[in-house]
Design a protein around this motif. Structure first.
Motif, PDB file in Angstrom:
ATOM      1  N   MET A 150      57.227 -46.261   6.747  1.00  0.00           N
ATOM      2  CA  MET A 150      58.452 -46.107   6.008  1.00  0.00           C
ATOM      3  C   MET A 150      59.531 -46.826   6.809  1.00  0.00           C
ATOM      4  SD  MET A 150      60.129 -42.628   4.510  1.00  0.00           S
ATOM      5  CE  MET A 150      60.724 -41.869   5.993  1.00  0.00           C
ATOM      6  N   THR A 151      60.306 -47.647   6.109  1.00  0.00           N
ATOM      7  CA  THR A 151      61.353 -48.422   6.777  1.00  0.00           C
ATOM      8  C   THR A 151      62.652 -48.299   5.999  1.00  0.00           C
ATOM      9  OG1 THR A 151      59.680 -50.004   7.526  1.00  0.00           O
ATOM     10  CG2 THR A 151      61.965 -50.695   7.687  1.00  0.00           C
ATOM     11  N   LEU A 152      63.748 -48.111   6.729  1.00  0.00           N
ATOM     12  CA  LEU A 152      65.073 -48.025   6.128  1.00  0.00           C
ATOM     13  C   LEU A 152      65.856 -49.272   6.503  1.00  0.00           C
ATOM     14  CD1 LEU A 152      67.167 -46.251   4.603  1.00  0.00           C
ATOM     15  CD2 LEU A 152      67.878 -45.400   6.861  1.00  0.00           C
ATOM     16  N   TYR A 153      66.433 -49.919   5.483  1.00  0.00           N
ATOM     17  CA  TYR A 153      67.257 -51.113   5.677  1.00  0.00           C
ATOM     18  C   TYR A 153      68.658 -50.842   5.149  1.00  0.00           C
ATOM     19  CZ  TYR A 153      62.733 -53.531   5.890  1.00  0.00           C
ATOM     20  OH  TYR A 153      61.466 -53.923   6.200  1.00  0.00           O
ATOM     21  N   ALA A 161      43.502 -42.378   0.084  1.00  0.00           N
ATOM     22  CA  ALA A 161      42.089 -42.468  -0.296  1.00  0.00           C
ATOM     23  C   ALA A 161      41.634 -43.927  -0.374  1.00  0.00           C
ATOM     24  CB  ALA A 161      41.849 -41.749  -1.618  1.00  0.00           C
ATOM     25  N   GLY A 162      42.117 -44.738   0.573  1.00  0.00           N
ATOM     26  CA  GLY A 162      41.706 -46.130   0.663  1.00  0.00           C
ATOM     27  C   GLY A 162      42.410 -47.071  -0.300  1.00  0.00           C
ATOM     28  N   LYS A 163      43.339 -46.563  -1.106  1.00  0.00           N
ATOM     29  CA  LYS A 163      44.045 -47.411  -2.068  1.00  0.00           C
ATOM     30  C   LYS A 163      45.489 -47.621  -1.601  1.00  0.00           C
ATOM     31  CE  LYS A 163      41.262 -46.009  -5.953  1.00  0.00           C
ATOM     32  NZ  LYS A 163      41.252 -45.582  -7.348  1.00  0.00           N
ATOM     33  N   PRO A 164      45.918 -48.882  -1.512  1.00  0.00           N
ATOM     34  CA  PRO A 164      47.277 -49.165  -1.046  1.00  0.00           C
ATOM     35  C   PRO A 164      48.326 -48.778  -2.091  1.00  0.00           C
ATOM     36  CG  PRO A 164      46.174 -51.190  -1.653  1.00  0.00           C
ATOM     37  CD  PRO A 164      45.158 -50.090  -1.773  1.00  0.00           C
ATOM     38  N   PHE A 165      49.509 -48.392  -1.615  1.00  0.00           N
ATOM     39  CA  PHE A 165      50.631 -48.101  -2.499  1.00  0.00           C
ATOM     40  C   PHE A 165      51.917 -48.508  -1.798  1.00  0.00           C
ATOM     41  CE2 PHE A 165      50.833 -44.499   0.291  1.00  0.00           C
ATOM     42  CZ  PHE A 165      52.177 -44.196   0.363  1.00  0.00           C
ATOM     43  N   LEU A 187      65.167 -48.020   1.062  1.00  0.00           N
ATOM     44  CA  LEU A 187      64.067 -47.322   1.722  1.00  0.00           C
ATOM     45  C   LEU A 187      62.754 -47.814   1.141  1.00  0.00           C
ATOM     46  CD1 LEU A 187      63.196 -45.020   3.669  1.00  0.00           C
ATOM     47  CD2 LEU A 187      63.222 -43.515   1.660  1.00  0.00           C
ATOM     48  N   VAL A 188      61.848 -48.264   2.010  1.00  0.00           N
ATOM     49  CA  VAL A 188      60.537 -48.760   1.594  1.00  0.00           C
ATOM     50  C   VAL A 188      59.467 -47.844   2.173  1.00  0.00           C
ATOM     51  CG1 VAL A 188      58.915 -50.687   1.692  1.00  0.00           C
ATOM     52  CG2 VAL A 188      61.365 -51.138   1.578  1.00  0.00           C
TER      53      VAL A 188
END
Length: 64
Positions: A1-4, A51-55, A44-45
């Protein structure tokens, strides 16, 4: 998680990053890495795998 922080010219400045969340399902984002500024807009990203699936997801908000 990244905040810009979104700058006046539309570019982004990284404010904070939280990493290495595995297995717990919880992330403590309460510690501040840099002060947020009233009136500034933040992006915010959140990304990872479940479960192995990117989001990924994001949200823009302006600090009151």
């Amino acid at each position: 998680m990244t905040l810009y922080r979104i700058n006046a010219n539309g570019s982004r400045t990284q404010v904070a990053t939280w990493t290495s969340l595995t297995g717990t399902g919880r992330l403590d984002a309460s510690r501040s890495h840099s002060p947020v500024v009233s009136g500034s807009t933040y992006h915010l990203v959140i990304s990872g795998t479940i479960a192995g699936k990117p989001f990924s997801a994001y949200q823009n908000k302006t600090c009151p």
